[in-house]
Motif scaffolding. Sequence first.
Motif, PDB file in Angstrom:
ATOM      1  N   SER A  29       0.830  -1.207   0.000  1.00  0.00           N
ATOM      2  CA  SER A  29       0.000   0.000   0.000  1.00  0.00           C
ATOM      3  C   SER A  29       0.870   1.264   0.000  1.00  0.00           C
ATOM      4  CB  SER A  29      -0.881  -0.052   1.255  1.00  0.00           C
ATOM      5  OG  SER A  29      -1.712   1.055   1.317  1.00  0.00           O
ATOM      6  N   GLY A  30       0.497   2.241  -0.819  1.00  0.00           N
ATOM      7  CA  GLY A  30       1.198   3.536  -0.820  1.00  0.00           C
ATOM      8  C   GLY A  30       2.413   3.560  -1.728  1.00  0.00           C
ATOM      9  N   GLY A  31       3.339   4.485  -1.422  1.00  0.00           N
ATOM     10  CA  GLY A  31       4.508   4.696  -2.279  1.00  0.00           C
ATOM     11  C   GLY A  31       5.477   3.520  -2.231  1.00  0.00           C
TER      12      GLY A  31
ATOM     13  N   PRO B 250       6.063  -2.353   8.530  1.00  0.00           N
ATOM     14  CA  PRO B 250       6.337  -0.908   8.445  1.00  0.00           C
ATOM     15  C   PRO B 250       7.137  -0.519   7.208  1.00  0.00           C
ATOM     16  CG  PRO B 250       7.852  -1.928  10.002  1.00  0.00           C
ATOM     17  CD  PRO B 250       6.982  -3.032   9.468  1.00  0.00           C
ATOM     18  N   LYS B 251       6.481   0.173   6.283  1.00  0.00           N
ATOM     19  CA  LYS B 251       7.124   0.582   5.029  1.00  0.00           C
ATOM     20  C   LYS B 251       7.047   2.082   4.841  1.00  0.00           C
ATOM     21  CE  LYS B 251       4.983   2.122   2.161  1.00  0.00           C
ATOM     22  NZ  LYS B 251       4.055   2.788   1.226  1.00  0.00           N
ATOM     23  N   THR B 252       8.034   2.731   4.413  1.00  0.00           N
ATOM     24  CA  THR B 252       8.043   4.039   3.767  1.00  0.00           C
ATOM     25  C   THR B 252       9.470   4.591   3.745  1.00  0.00           C
ATOM     26  OG1 THR B 252       7.320   6.336   3.732  1.00  0.00           O
ATOM     27  CG2 THR B 252       7.333   5.332   5.896  1.00  0.00           C
ATOM     28  N   ILE B 253       9.852   5.105   2.583  1.00  0.00           N
ATOM     29  CA  ILE B 253      11.192   5.706   2.512  1.00  0.00           C
ATOM     30  C   ILE B 253      11.265   6.924   3.429  1.00  0.00           C
ATOM     31  CG2 ILE B 253      11.671   4.967   0.142  1.00  0.00           C
ATOM     32  CD1 ILE B 253      11.222   8.022  -0.603  1.00  0.00           C
ATOM     33  N   ASP B 254      10.092   7.517   3.744  1.00  0.00           N
ATOM     34  CA  ASP B 254      10.080   8.765   4.516  1.00  0.00           C
ATOM     35  C   ASP B 254      10.651   8.600   5.925  1.00  0.00           C
ATOM     36  OD1 ASP B 254       8.781   9.588   2.281  1.00  0.00           O
ATOM     37  OD2 ASP B 254       6.842   9.922   3.214  1.00  0.00           O
TER      38      ASP B 254
ATOM     39  N   LEU C 159      14.581  17.232  -1.445  1.00  0.00           N
ATOM     40  CA  LEU C 159      14.587  15.790  -1.182  1.00  0.00           C
ATOM     41  C   LEU C 159      13.202  15.318  -0.780  1.00  0.00           C
ATOM     42  CD1 LEU C 159      17.904  15.634   0.852  1.00  0.00           C
ATOM     43  CD2 LEU C 159      17.504  14.627  -1.391  1.00  0.00           C
ATOM     44  N   MET C 160      12.842  14.162  -1.266  1.00  0.00           N
ATOM     45  CA  MET C 160      11.540  13.582  -0.936  1.00  0.00           C
ATOM     46  C   MET C 160      11.445  13.298   0.562  1.00  0.00           C
ATOM     47  SD  MET C 160       9.813  10.613  -3.152  1.00  0.00           S
ATOM     48  CE  MET C 160       8.643  11.238  -4.331  1.00  0.00           C
ATOM     49  N   GLY C 161      10.265  12.995   1.011  1.00  0.00           N
ATOM     50  CA  GLY C 161      10.114  12.651   2.431  1.00  0.00           C
ATOM     51  C   GLY C 161       8.809  13.134   3.010  1.00  0.00           C
ATOM     52  N   ARG C 162       7.998  13.755   2.177  1.00  0.00           N
ATOM     53  CA  ARG C 162       6.693  14.271   2.587  1.00  0.00           C
ATOM     54  C   ARG C 162       6.843  15.226   3.768  1.00  0.00           C
ATOM     55  NH1 ARG C 162       1.944  11.879   0.891  1.00  0.00           N
ATOM     56  NH2 ARG C 162       2.713   9.784   0.708  1.00  0.00           N
ATOM     57  N   THR C 163       6.074  15.013   4.856  1.00  0.00           N
ATOM     58  CA  THR C 163       6.037  15.979   5.953  1.00  0.00           C
ATOM     59  C   THR C 163       7.339  16.001   6.760  1.00  0.00           C
ATOM     60  OG1 THR C 163       3.691  15.499   6.064  1.00  0.00           O
ATOM     61  CG2 THR C 163       4.616  16.704   7.900  1.00  0.00           C
TER      62      THR C 163
ATOM     63  N   VAL D  45      -2.526  18.528  -0.712  1.00  0.00           N
ATOM     64  CA  VAL D  45      -1.456  19.027  -1.580  1.00  0.00           C
ATOM     65  C   VAL D  45      -0.381  17.954  -1.720  1.00  0.00           C
ATOM     66  CG1 VAL D  45       0.466  20.652  -1.642  1.00  0.00           C
ATOM     67  CG2 VAL D  45      -1.800  21.430  -0.980  1.00  0.00           C
ATOM     68  N   GLN D  46       0.116  17.766  -2.935  1.00  0.00           N
ATOM     69  CA  GLN D  46       1.196  16.801  -3.133  1.00  0.00           C
ATOM     70  C   GLN D  46       2.512  17.548  -3.067  1.00  0.00           C
ATOM     71  OE1 GLN D  46      -0.500  14.533  -6.630  1.00  0.00           O
ATOM     72  NE2 GLN D  46       0.762  13.003  -5.623  1.00  0.00           N
ATOM     73  N   VAL D  47       3.128  17.485  -1.887  1.00  0.00           N
ATOM     74  CA  VAL D  47       4.321  18.304  -1.674  1.00  0.00           C
ATOM     75  C   VAL D  47       5.455  17.958  -2.633  1.00  0.00           C
ATOM     76  CG1 VAL D  47       3.951  19.106   0.677  1.00  0.00           C
ATOM     77  CG2 VAL D  47       4.815  16.800   0.315  1.00  0.00           C
ATOM     78  N   SER D  48       5.476  16.697  -3.107  1.00  0.00           N
ATOM     79  CA  SER D  48       6.573  16.334  -4.016  1.00  0.00           C
ATOM     80  C   SER D  48       6.440  17.050  -5.360  1.00  0.00           C
ATOM     81  CB  SER D  48       6.619  14.826  -4.225  1.00  0.00           C
ATOM     82  OG  SER D  48       5.391  14.383  -4.724  1.00  0.00           O
ATOM     83  N   LYS D  49       5.257  17.597  -5.651  1.00  0.00           N
ATOM     84  CA  LYS D  49       5.040  18.247  -6.951  1.00  0.00           C
ATOM     85  C   LYS D  49       5.322  19.755  -6.897  1.00  0.00           C
ATOM     86  CE  LYS D  49       3.284  14.526  -9.013  1.00  0.00           C
ATOM     87  NZ  LYS D  49       3.034  13.624  -7.946  1.00  0.00           N
TER      88      LYS D  49
ATOM     89  N   GLY E 110      13.896  12.254  -5.688  1.00  0.00           N
ATOM     90  CA  GLY E 110      12.715  11.666  -5.056  1.00  0.00           C
ATOM     91  C   GLY E 110      12.442  10.280  -5.570  1.00  0.00           C
ATOM     92  N   TYR E 111      11.745  10.241  -6.723  1.00  0.00           N
ATOM     93  CA  TYR E 111      11.280   8.948  -7.233  1.00  0.00           C
ATOM     94  C   TYR E 111      12.443   7.997  -7.523  1.00  0.00           C
ATOM     95  CZ  TYR E 111       6.808  11.233  -7.306  1.00  0.00           C
ATOM     96  OH  TYR E 111       5.663  11.878  -6.911  1.00  0.00           O
ATOM     97  N   GLU E 112      13.609   8.566  -7.884  1.00  0.00           N
ATOM     98  CA  GLU E 112      14.729   7.685  -8.243  1.00  0.00           C
ATOM     99  C   GLU E 112      15.231   6.863  -7.058  1.00  0.00           C
ATOM    100  OE1 GLU E 112      14.373  11.029  -8.055  1.00  0.00           O
ATOM    101  OE2 GLU E 112      15.965  11.829  -9.333  1.00  0.00           O
TER     102      GLU E 112
HETATM  103  P1  FBP Z   1       4.469   6.509   1.376  1.00  0.00           P
HETATM  104  O1  FBP Z   1       4.333   7.358   2.596  1.00  0.00           O
HETATM  105  O2  FBP Z   1       3.187   5.954   0.911  1.00  0.00           O
HETATM  106  O3  FBP Z   1       5.519   5.465   1.566  1.00  0.00           O
HETATM  107  O4  FBP Z   1       4.990   7.428   0.171  1.00  0.00           O
HETATM  108  C1  FBP Z   1       6.146   8.177   0.297  1.00  0.00           C
HETATM  109  C2  FBP Z   1       6.349   9.164  -0.823  1.00  0.00           C
HETATM  110  O5  FBP Z   1       7.428   8.738  -1.627  1.00  0.00           O
HETATM  111  C3  FBP Z   1       6.577  10.576  -0.281  1.00  0.00           C
HETATM  112  O6  FBP Z   1       7.916  10.775   0.106  1.00  0.00           O
HETATM  113  C4  FBP Z   1       6.121  11.425  -1.439  1.00  0.00           C
HETATM  114  O7  FBP Z   1       5.720  12.705  -1.012  1.00  0.00           O
HETATM  115  C5  FBP Z   1       4.956  10.650  -1.977  1.00  0.00           C
HETATM  116  O8  FBP Z   1       5.216   9.294  -1.667  1.00  0.00           O
HETATM  117  C6  FBP Z   1       4.748  10.804  -3.449  1.00  0.00           C
HETATM  118  O9  FBP Z   1       3.552  10.188  -3.793  1.00  0.00           O
HETATM  119  P2  FBP Z   1       3.186   9.602  -5.217  1.00  0.00           P
HETATM  120  O10 FBP Z   1       3.954   8.328  -5.384  1.00  0.00           O
HETATM  121  O11 FBP Z   1       1.736   9.303  -5.119  1.00  0.00           O
HETATM  122  O12 FBP Z   1       3.560  10.616  -6.237  1.00  0.00           O
END
Ligand code: FBP
Length: 551
Positions: free
Chosen positions: A78-80, A200-204, A248-252, A383-387, A423-425
């Motif tokens: 689930s998720g990123g 527990p998953k998330t690069i953040d 750098l990615m990482g959301r909040t 808001v999609q902070v990565s954008k 980020g995505y890389e």
């Molecule tokens: P998760 O919290 O679901 O693991 O996603 C992390 C993340 O890579 C964030 O760092 C980033 O802001 C977001 O996903 C980007 O989302 P999307 O893949 O939907 O563009």
Amino acid sequence: FDISPLQKLRSQYTPKIPVALNGAWRLCTADVPTPDAEAKAIAMMFPHTSGMPRVYLRNSETETSRQEKPLNVGILLSGGQAPGGHNVISGLFDGLKSLHPDSRLYGFLMGPDGLINHKYIELTEALIAPYRNAGGFDMIGSGRTKLEKKEQFDAALLILKHLDISALVIVGGDDSNTNAAILAEYYRSINAGVQIIGCPKTIDGDLKGREIECSFGFDTATKLYAELIGNVQRDCVSAKKYWHFIKLMGRTASHITLECALKCQPNIAIISEDVKAKDWRIADLVEYIAEVIAKRAERGLMYGIALIPEGILEFLPSFRRLIDELNDYLSRPESDHIKRLARLERTAFVAEHLKPENASLLLSLPQYVALQLLEDRDPHGNVQVSKIETEVLLVELVKERLSQMAAAGRYQGKFAALTHFFGYEGRCSFPSNFDADYCYSLGRTAVALISEGLTGYMATVSNTTHPADHCVAGGVPFTRLMHLERRAGLAKPVIRKSLVDLQGAPFAYFADHRSRWESEDCYVYPGPLVFYGPREICDEPTLTLRLEIDG
Ligand code: FBP
């Protein structure tokens, strides 16, 4: 040529696992702490899955961990994406087969959607083999649909029953595991006979705390970003002509930025939680960056590296207020009208519907940032902070501030800036040895928890700064990870998102060193992710973990 030599070689890597998972284990339980008022309130909402003990697996000479009957288990991602997801699956598969060779594993496709809409595949050795120790989530895909409604839970139960699945493993971040907790409670309450286990998953890196040392993927992603930052630093110090602003990615949370700062020692690293604690406005942030640039220019250093966390804008009070009002306004049906307007008319139209203070901030932003705030929303309307091109916005504002400083005779340097976004890389790289071992161990741990009949638990692997065989497999009840958050006026139980702790050892180390890193060139070049060779290069955990656990 269809498979890279590294993928071929990596598929043969045997992940290292806690000793208890190598043979037979026995389940040990810790005491259940006396609940405080918040825990009592949460327990009332989770009557069937609270008050359970934390559990650990110890190796056993006397017990056998084989099952008499095969077990059917389902998994969804689930998720990123986060490096290591495939290893959770392979750990789960191998663990199930070692319990009983006729056990079966089903993968639900594209995340929660696959479960709700009954889209799945059976995962076999032939299917899993090429994905062992490989990055990505592409074996079964992932998605961001929230699994939170009773109708979805009931639809899921139909397919789980049809496939005779007795346990479902949900791999996700804080939100997905919060929903996993609700699902576990619901299935228990109706005696559905399906156990729920989380991973527990998330690069953040924001799903961690006393009970979970780290989320998987953070180790690999930060190693990858740190390599890139190190390379940019070397380019920068070779040419001595650019300032590089790297988002750098990482959301909040700013865990990724902090870890990369510890690894690379750039001139500037903005930590959102620190900015919030200082109650900075955007002008303060710009002033700080401009002052560092000016300080270096005085020493003849017209170049540098600035790391910017992608969530920074949300931590600036005026932006927070604007984002909150936008989230609210754009969720209303009347806001649909903006889709019929030409793009350039949208900002002015929305501004008319906002409070004056928020409207004037929105209108003061460059058009591309305003539109990113309006248009790039996630499926939940946030808001999609990565954008948002925060790094570009900051360069513009800093440039403007430096011209004012130059006009006042306070700055005589040159400022040429380049922007980057990493980020995505970092999300689908081959997992580091740390993540490959950690994730495979999580998968094996999940099997152990399932075979012990547990539900409503997150699989855990702790003692992670030690060699993998010294790590401890176990599980923590979801409800122990929860706290109450006010959402839409109601107290909602959610798994706590962990932000950078300004009192913690990783931030303290950064704060002690940042002033020297600002004025001097103290760059460190971490180099690429390495899989084979000396332990201190290949199996090294993050500096965040080292400082948090070993001090
Ligand atoms: P998760 O919290 O679901 O693991 O996603 C992390 C993340 O890579 C964030 O760092 C980033 O802001 C977001 O996903 C980007 O989302 P999307 O893949 O939907 O563009």
